[in-house]
Design a protein around this motif. Structure first.
Motif, PDB file in Angstrom:
ATOM      1  N   GLU A  54      26.998  57.706 -78.230  1.00 15.58           N
ATOM      2  CA  GLU A  54      28.136  58.564 -77.893  1.00 15.58           C
ATOM      3  C   GLU A  54      27.747  60.039 -77.997  1.00 15.58           C
ATOM      4  O   GLU A  54      28.098  60.851 -77.136  1.00 15.58           O
ATOM      5  CB  GLU A  54      29.308  58.257 -78.836  1.00 15.58           C
ATOM      6  N   ARG A  55      27.025  60.415 -79.064  1.00 13.84           N
ATOM      7  CA  ARG A  55      26.633  61.814 -79.269  1.00 13.84           C
ATOM      8  C   ARG A  55      25.796  62.332 -78.114  1.00 13.84           C
ATOM      9  O   ARG A  55      25.959  63.482 -77.680  1.00 13.84           O
ATOM     10  CB  ARG A  55      25.855  61.949 -80.578  1.00 13.84           C
ATOM     11  N   TYR A  56      24.900  61.508 -77.619  1.00 16.31           N
ATOM     12  CA  TYR A  56      23.988  61.938 -76.564  1.00 16.31           C
ATOM     13  C   TYR A  56      24.420  61.495 -75.159  1.00 16.31           C
ATOM     14  O   TYR A  56      23.638  61.533 -74.223  1.00 16.31           O
ATOM     15  CB  TYR A  56      22.573  61.417 -76.851  1.00 16.31           C
ATOM     16  N   ARG A  75      19.513  68.968 -72.067  1.00 17.79           N
ATOM     17  CA  ARG A  75      18.852  68.609 -70.815  1.00 17.79           C
ATOM     18  C   ARG A  75      18.847  67.088 -70.661  1.00 17.79           C
ATOM     19  O   ARG A  75      18.835  66.362 -71.671  1.00 17.79           O
ATOM     20  CB  ARG A  75      17.410  69.122 -70.799  1.00 17.79           C
ATOM     21  N   PRO A  76      18.866  66.554 -69.413  1.00 18.54           N
ATOM     22  CA  PRO A  76      18.776  65.104 -69.229  1.00 18.54           C
ATOM     23  C   PRO A  76      17.529  64.543 -69.903  1.00 18.54           C
ATOM     24  O   PRO A  76      16.447  65.145 -69.838  1.00 18.54           O
ATOM     25  CB  PRO A  76      18.708  64.956 -67.706  1.00 18.54           C
ATOM     26  N   PHE A  84      21.115  62.571 -72.848  1.00 19.51           N
ATOM     27  CA  PHE A  84      20.752  63.983 -72.973  1.00 19.51           C
ATOM     28  C   PHE A  84      19.969  64.219 -74.262  1.00 19.51           C
ATOM     29  O   PHE A  84      20.151  63.509 -75.251  1.00 19.51           O
ATOM     30  CB  PHE A  84      22.009  64.875 -72.961  1.00 19.51           C
ATOM     31  N   ARG A  85      19.108  65.225 -74.227  1.00 23.72           N
ATOM     32  CA  ARG A  85      18.367  65.613 -75.424  1.00 23.72           C
ATOM     33  C   ARG A  85      18.495  67.116 -75.615  1.00 23.72           C
ATOM     34  O   ARG A  85      18.800  67.856 -74.683  1.00 23.72           O
ATOM     35  CB  ARG A  85      16.890  65.227 -75.318  1.00 23.72           C
ATOM     36  N   ARG A  86      18.272  67.563 -76.848  1.00 22.28           N
ATOM     37  CA  ARG A  86      18.388  68.972 -77.181  1.00 22.28           C
ATOM     38  C   ARG A  86      17.052  69.677 -76.950  1.00 22.28           C
ATOM     39  O   ARG A  86      15.986  69.121 -77.226  1.00 22.28           O
ATOM     40  CB  ARG A  86      18.794  69.122 -78.649  1.00 22.28           C
ATOM     41  N   VAL A  87      17.120  70.894 -76.437  1.00 22.85           N
ATOM     42  CA  VAL A  87      15.919  71.697 -76.169  1.00 22.85           C
ATOM     43  C   VAL A  87      16.134  73.091 -76.768  1.00 22.85           C
ATOM     44  O   VAL A  87      17.210  73.686 -76.631  1.00 22.85           O
ATOM     45  CB  VAL A  87      15.642  71.815 -74.659  1.00 22.85           C
ATOM     46  N   TYR A  88      15.093  73.610 -77.423  1.00 24.62           N
ATOM     47  CA  TYR A  88      15.130  74.941 -78.044  1.00 24.62           C
ATOM     48  C   TYR A  88      14.090  75.821 -77.344  1.00 24.62           C
ATOM     49  O   TYR A  88      12.903  75.773 -77.673  1.00 24.62           O
ATOM     50  CB  TYR A  88      14.858  74.833 -79.542  1.00 24.62           C
TER      51      TYR A  88
END
Length: 481
Positions: A54-56, A75-76, A84-88
């Protein structure tokens, strides 16, 4: 006979019915208990995939600097159960601000603003469902200046020793830069491979440089001579001193009890300096004498007026309290007056000392979130600057600001923070507790109309101790540009 048998059957059926009813009631009760009290534990269980999916399943809101630079985006993922994944994008430069979002952990701003970023906060969820029919995360715009942040981190990186920088806007409390070194790349925590994630976390936790420690907010240091701002404010507030008051500054001051003494620094070559001169060249014995004269209660009251011993502070990242001893003998009070006892201050507090002076004695509550904005552009949260402490009356703040301004001009301990174009007010220090030396500076600029206050700390800098002033200068220039 048949009637008696039927009665026994009915009685047995009744008992079975009662037992079934009891079991049903117990089952319903257990379900209720789980739903009411066990949801958090179930969601936190690493074996439970549903909360993670659910979070992603939808994009998380972006974290942006004040000037719009994205520092955390979604980002996908390219496949798998997590969409989705997190990008820094800027990795270690902003790690002390953003923190990271991992499968079972969030830190930094990712944790502090999780409800807004994920869309789980009620006001975000309702408005996104009405607008788009699905949950969407809100964007969080910070108070951080991209130029000031880069100047802070690059200065620490060039110095090459552990340390931290905090820059504030004195009139509002907005955090303009917050950097810690050594840092880490938050992107290493965005993998969905649990084995890799566990190994990465273990490696960083065991790193002797402690890159996961936010030194800017959570590492208190001996403040050294920067604490003379507090001692000077206490002296002026007592009514017993003015900037032109003559002080005793012997080469060696024996403290009460006869077991400890304070030796004057080489730059203090006047046995009876004025307060302003003693501040300029940081006369140790003169300020230890002020501590003996004022006593521990007046010094503690002044320290607490600046925010020492105030308890936890959320900006919204949690900041470790800076502390001033609650009970001391006279010798310890003299040492505390020069920042050499058990006083401890975070880099945030080192910056707040100058911010309070620069803002006429009023210390504003530090904050890092400027606004929260939905994907349709509507703002649902807007920062409201709030006074936090009155450190001193405005007239005394002006005296202290003038004294800080004369330090760079007179070639005192803040010389390196002077700017080529904009005049700065500064106070620097070197403290040498039994474990490790620190180099510190607190400053604000422009001196006549302050727009930025900065605190810099370097741990065990050795030959790099002088780097604190150029770091402060670079951050001030970047914030003012």
């Amino acid at each position: 006979m048949a009637g008696a048998q039927a009665g026994r059957i009915n009685e047995s059926v009744g008992r079975v019915a009662l037992m079934c009813g009891g079991l049903l009631f117990a089952l319903l009760g257990q379900i209720t208990v789980i739903q009411a009290f066990g949801t958090s534990a179930l969601n936190a269980d690493r074996r439970n995939e549903r909360p993670l999916i659910e979070r992603y399943s939808h994009p998380r809101g972006d974290i942006l600097t004040y000037d719009g630079t994205p520092v955390a985006v979604s980002r996908p993922s390219g496949g798998g159960p997590y969409r989705f994944r997190r990008v820094y994008p800027h990795g270690p430069v902003y790690a002390a601000v953003t923190g990271h979002l991992a499968l079972h952990q969030a830190t930094g701003m990712e944790q502090a603003e999780d409800g807004m970023l994920s869309g789980a906060d009620a006001q975000v969820k309702v408005r996104s469902l009405v607008r788009a029919g699905e949950v969407e995360g809100a964007d969080v715009r910070l108070t951080i200046s991209d130029r000031a942040q880069r100047a802070a981190y690059e200065g620490l990186l060039a110095a090459g020793v552990p340390g931290a920088v905090v820059a504030l806007h004195p009139a509002t409390g907005a955090v303009l830069a917050l950097a810690s070194y050594p840092s880490y790349d938050p992107n290493v925590f965005t993998t969905f491979d649990r084995d890799v994630l566990d190994a990465t976390g273990r490696r960083l936790r065991e790193d002797p440089g402690r890159p996961l420690l936010n030194r800017a907010l959570n590492r208190p240091y001996p403040p050294g001579a920067t604490f003379k701002l507090v001692t000077t404010a206490a002296a002026l507030s007592s009514g017993e001193y003015t900037p032109s008051s003559l002080l005793d500054a012997p080469a060696l001051l024996s403290l009460p009890g006869g077991r400890q003494s304070v030796r004057n620094n080489p730059g203090c070559d006047d046995a009876h300096p004025t307060l302003i001169y003693a501040f300029q060249v940081s006369c140790e014995t003169a300020f230890a004498g002020i501590g003996l004269q004022l006593g521990q209660d007046l010094l503690r009251d002044q320290a607490e007026a600046f925010g020492f011993n105030a308890g936890p502070l959320a900006i919204p990242l949690p900041a470790t309290p800076s502390r001033y001893p609650l009970s001391m003998d006279r010798a310890q009070t003299a040492l505390a007056a020069i920042g050499h006892h058990d006083n401890r201050a975070t880099p945030l507090m080192i910056a707040m000392l100058s911010a309070a002076v620069a803002n006429g004695g009023v210390l504003m509550r530090p904050y890092m979130v400027e606004e929260v904005r939905l994907p349709d552009g509507s703002v649902i949260n807007q920062a409201v600057p709030t006074p936090w402490r009155v450190a001193m009356p405005p007239a005394l703040a002006r005296h202290l600001a003038a004294m800080m301004t004369t330090v760079p001009r007179a070639g005192g301990t803040g010389t390196g923070a002077a700017l080529p174009v904009v005049q700065a007010a500064a106070k620097s220090a070197r403290s040498a507790p039994p474990d490790r030396e620190q180099a510190l500076v607190t400053a604000f600029a422009p001196a006549d109309k302050p727009e930025v206050a900065v605190g810099v700390v370097l741990e065990g800098p050795g030959a790099r101790a002088a780097a604190v002033a150029p770091i402060a200068r670079a951050v001030i220039q970047a914030a003012l540009s």
